[in-house]
Design a protein around this motif. Structure first.
Motif, PDB file in Angstrom:
ATOM      1  N   ALA A 166     -40.897  -0.199  68.784  1.00  0.00           N
ATOM      2  CA  ALA A 166     -41.976  -2.103  69.058  1.00  0.00           C
ATOM      3  C   ALA A 166     -42.947  -2.127  67.625  1.00  0.00           C
ATOM      4  CB  ALA A 166     -41.119  -2.733  69.701  1.00  0.00           C
ATOM      5  N   THR A 167     -43.335  -3.398  68.094  1.00  0.00           N
ATOM      6  CA  THR A 167     -44.802  -3.967  67.557  1.00  0.00           C
ATOM      7  C   THR A 167     -45.697  -4.721  68.437  1.00  0.00           C
ATOM      8  OG1 THR A 167     -44.500  -3.563  65.627  1.00  0.00           O
ATOM      9  CG2 THR A 167     -46.474  -5.095  66.365  1.00  0.00           C
ATOM     10  N   ILE A 168     -46.493  -4.467  68.596  1.00  0.00           N
ATOM     11  CA  ILE A 168     -47.557  -5.045  70.032  1.00  0.00           C
ATOM     12  C   ILE A 168     -48.667  -5.903  68.805  1.00  0.00           C
ATOM     13  CG2 ILE A 168     -49.126  -4.739  71.424  1.00  0.00           C
ATOM     14  CD1 ILE A 168     -48.428  -2.620  72.862  1.00  0.00           C
ATOM     15  N   ARG A 169     -47.882  -7.686  68.490  1.00  0.00           N
ATOM     16  CA  ARG A 169     -49.073  -8.126  67.579  1.00  0.00           C
ATOM     17  C   ARG A 169     -50.507  -8.135  68.711  1.00  0.00           C
ATOM     18  NH1 ARG A 169     -45.496  -8.549  63.837  1.00  0.00           N
ATOM     19  NH2 ARG A 169     -42.824  -7.884  64.009  1.00  0.00           N
ATOM     20  N   ASP A 170     -51.243  -7.790  67.944  1.00  0.00           N
ATOM     21  CA  ASP A 170     -52.773  -9.138  68.332  1.00  0.00           C
ATOM     22  C   ASP A 170     -53.369  -9.202  66.736  1.00  0.00           C
ATOM     23  OD1 ASP A 170     -53.684  -6.093  67.692  1.00  0.00           O
ATOM     24  OD2 ASP A 170     -54.205  -5.942  69.896  1.00  0.00           O
ATOM     25  N   ASP A 171     -54.717  -9.052  66.910  1.00  0.00           N
ATOM     26  CA  ASP A 171     -55.695  -8.422  65.853  1.00  0.00           C
ATOM     27  C   ASP A 171     -56.838  -7.534  65.464  1.00  0.00           C
ATOM     28  OD1 ASP A 171     -56.991  -8.501  68.056  1.00  0.00           O
ATOM     29  OD2 ASP A 171     -58.216 -10.523  67.721  1.00  0.00           O
ATOM     30  N   SER A 172     -56.209  -6.695  66.373  1.00  0.00           N
ATOM     31  CA  SER A 172     -55.702  -5.172  66.148  1.00  0.00           C
ATOM     32  C   SER A 172     -54.965  -4.569  64.932  1.00  0.00           C
ATOM     33  CB  SER A 172     -55.740  -4.024  67.012  1.00  0.00           C
ATOM     34  OG  SER A 172     -55.004  -4.450  67.785  1.00  0.00           O
ATOM     35  N   GLY A 173     -54.075  -4.789  64.999  1.00  0.00           N
ATOM     36  CA  GLY A 173     -53.202  -4.396  63.811  1.00  0.00           C
ATOM     37  C   GLY A 173     -52.075  -4.839  63.736  1.00  0.00           C
ATOM     38  N   GLN A 174     -51.240  -4.650  63.586  1.00  0.00           N
ATOM     39  CA  GLN A 174     -49.217  -5.375  63.536  1.00  0.00           C
ATOM     40  C   GLN A 174     -48.297  -4.701  63.230  1.00  0.00           C
ATOM     41  OE1 GLN A 174     -49.019  -9.266  63.836  1.00  0.00           O
ATOM     42  NE2 GLN A 174     -50.858  -9.438  65.088  1.00  0.00           N
ATOM     43  N   THR A 175     -49.057  -2.992  63.334  1.00  0.00           N
ATOM     44  CA  THR A 175     -47.773  -2.023  62.821  1.00  0.00           C
ATOM     45  C   THR A 175     -47.430  -1.646  63.813  1.00  0.00           C
ATOM     46  OG1 THR A 175     -49.614  -0.992  61.357  1.00  0.00           O
ATOM     47  CG2 THR A 175     -47.803   0.335  61.275  1.00  0.00           C
ATOM     48  N   ALA A 176     -45.405  -0.908  63.845  1.00  0.00           N
ATOM     49  CA  ALA A 176     -44.760  -0.681  64.241  1.00  0.00           C
ATOM     50  C   ALA A 176     -45.366   0.719  64.903  1.00  0.00           C
ATOM     51  CB  ALA A 176     -42.995  -0.924  64.032  1.00  0.00           C
ATOM     52  N   ASP A 177     -44.400   0.977  66.115  1.00  0.00           N
ATOM     53  CA  ASP A 177     -44.416   2.491  67.402  1.00  0.00           C
ATOM     54  C   ASP A 177     -46.284   2.600  66.849  1.00  0.00           C
ATOM     55  OD1 ASP A 177     -43.970   4.574  68.266  1.00  0.00           O
ATOM     56  OD2 ASP A 177     -42.916   5.696  66.064  1.00  0.00           O
ATOM     57  N   LYS A 178     -47.040   2.296  67.242  1.00  0.00           N
ATOM     58  CA  LYS A 178     -48.690   2.378  67.472  1.00  0.00           C
ATOM     59  C   LYS A 178     -48.705   1.722  68.327  1.00  0.00           C
ATOM     60  CE  LYS A 178     -49.226   4.165  63.102  1.00  0.00           C
ATOM     61  NZ  LYS A 178     -49.811   5.657  63.334  1.00  0.00           N
ATOM     62  N   TYR A 179     -49.621   2.463  69.762  1.00  0.00           N
ATOM     63  CA  TYR A 179     -50.508   1.677  70.871  1.00  0.00           C
ATOM     64  C   TYR A 179     -51.583   1.291  70.346  1.00  0.00           C
ATOM     65  CZ  TYR A 179     -53.428   6.462  70.704  1.00  0.00           C
ATOM     66  OH  TYR A 179     -54.005   7.144  70.197  1.00  0.00           O
ATOM     67  N   ASP A 227     -41.223 -10.910  73.149  1.00  0.00           N
ATOM     68  CA  ASP A 227     -40.647 -11.914  72.035  1.00  0.00           C
ATOM     69  C   ASP A 227     -39.111 -12.206  70.969  1.00  0.00           C
ATOM     70  OD1 ASP A 227     -40.450 -10.053  69.438  1.00  0.00           O
ATOM     71  OD2 ASP A 227     -42.575 -10.937  69.006  1.00  0.00           O
ATOM     72  N   SER A 228     -38.627 -12.509  70.935  1.00  0.00           N
ATOM     73  CA  SER A 228     -37.250 -12.948  70.255  1.00  0.00           C
ATOM     74  C   SER A 228     -37.058 -11.723  69.119  1.00  0.00           C
ATOM     75  CB  SER A 228     -36.256 -13.980  70.152  1.00  0.00           C
ATOM     76  OG  SER A 228     -37.892 -14.662  68.556  1.00  0.00           O
ATOM     77  N   ALA A 229     -38.323 -11.283  68.717  1.00  0.00           N
ATOM     78  CA  ALA A 229     -37.683 -10.285  67.426  1.00  0.00           C
ATOM     79  C   ALA A 229     -37.680  -8.867  68.057  1.00  0.00           C
ATOM     80  CB  ALA A 229     -39.261 -10.534  66.473  1.00  0.00           C
ATOM     81  N   GLY A 230     -38.400  -8.803  69.330  1.00  0.00           N
ATOM     82  CA  GLY A 230     -37.492  -7.084  70.145  1.00  0.00           C
ATOM     83  C   GLY A 230     -39.389  -6.783  69.756  1.00  0.00           C
ATOM     84  N   ASP A 231     -40.215  -7.322  69.525  1.00  0.00           N
ATOM     85  CA  ASP A 231     -41.856  -7.104  69.816  1.00  0.00           C
ATOM     86  C   ASP A 231     -42.641  -7.433  70.890  1.00  0.00           C
ATOM     87  OD1 ASP A 231     -41.318  -4.964  67.112  1.00  0.00           O
ATOM     88  OD2 ASP A 231     -41.525  -7.175  66.262  1.00  0.00           O
TER      89      ASP A 231
END
Length: 262
Positions: free
Chosen positions: A216-229, A244-248
């Motif tokens: 999944a993706t952790i969405r914040d201002d440092s990046g929006q890339t899937a499979d990244k810690y 969220d409802s998108a699985g992220d």
């Protein structure tokens, strides 16, 4: 064995019940019907709250639910009551409950949800057959009564990790730190977590704390890339994520500098 009554003489001499205020009708009282109405009045006062959110049979496959209120955190949610709720026929078990938004659910047939994953108020368990309701079992119990968090009731769980760990959705609303760690710690978020699952993270040791979202993706201002810690290593840095409802994972609170895996 059936519950025993007090001795006859003791019963005849009881004047009132101290706890509820219900008064017994003295022998020989007249007019009796007036005293009976007084007794009924006090009984109804004493039992009124027992009617809150009570599920009752309305005939056929229909149930009604009495009005009532419950706490969700520090929010008092009111349920206005309902009638004409039709249950599915020929079901051995129907688990009836209110979800966290106060919506009545009557189509759960395997069990009540996991309270840690799906907060809810359990109302009743029903059985239907041949176009009728055979049984309604009251499931309102002490688990429905609690102090809101802000009033000193339920508290968050905090766990210090000194090694890598995979978090479970059932741990939602908990706080995780690297207190005591002597090396980098990676905490992996649960895959396909229910919407609203929430975790908070706090750096409490001068070691890197990594939050791994899996695919999944952790969405914040440092990046929006899937499979990244996301990671931080300064004491005081914190991060709160909600599924969220998108699985992220949406970032709803952040302190300090968190960076995305290169």
């Amino acid at each position: 064995m059936a519950e025993a009554y007090p001795a006859d003489n003791e019963l005849l001499n009881i004047q009132s019940d101290t706890e509820t205020g219900v008064e017994y009708i003295p022998t020989g009282t007249a007019p009796y019907y007036l005293q009976f109405r007084k007794l009924l009045y006090r009984l109804l006062l004493a039992t009124r709250r027992a009617n809150d959110l009570r599920v009752h049979d309305e005939g056929g496959l229909d149930i009604g639910v009495k009005a009532g209120k419950f706490w969700l955190g520090t929010e008092l949610i009111s349920y206005e009551g309902s009638s004409g709720n039709t249950l599915a026929d020929d079901k051995q078990d129907i688990y009836i409950y209110l979800n966290s938004s106060g919506t009545l659910v009557t189509n759960e047939y395997s069990s009540f949800p996991d309270m840690a994953v799906t907060p809810h108020i359990r109302l009743a368990q029903a059985r239907t057959s041949g176009g009728d309701i055979e049984l309604i079992t009251d499931c309102r119990a002490g688990h429905n009564i609690m102090l809101p968090y802000g009033a000193g009731g339920l508290k968050k769980t905090i766990e210090a990790h000194t090694g890598d760990d995979a978090l479970a959705a059932a741990e939602s609303d908990s706080v995780h730190s690297n207190l005591g760690a002597t090396a980098t710690i990676t905490l992996t978020l649960p895959a396909s977590a229910p919407v609203g699952t929430v975790f908070s993270f706090a750096v409490q040791a001068t070691q890197e704390l990594r939050i791994d979202p899996g695919t999944a993706t952790i969405r914040d201002d440092s990046g929006q890339t899937a499979d990244k810690y996301k990671s931080a290593n300064a004491i005081g840095a914190s991060l709160t994520l909600v599924a969220d409802s998108a699985g992220d994972w949406a970032t709803v609170a952040k302190n300090g500098t968190w960076t995305e895996e290169a």
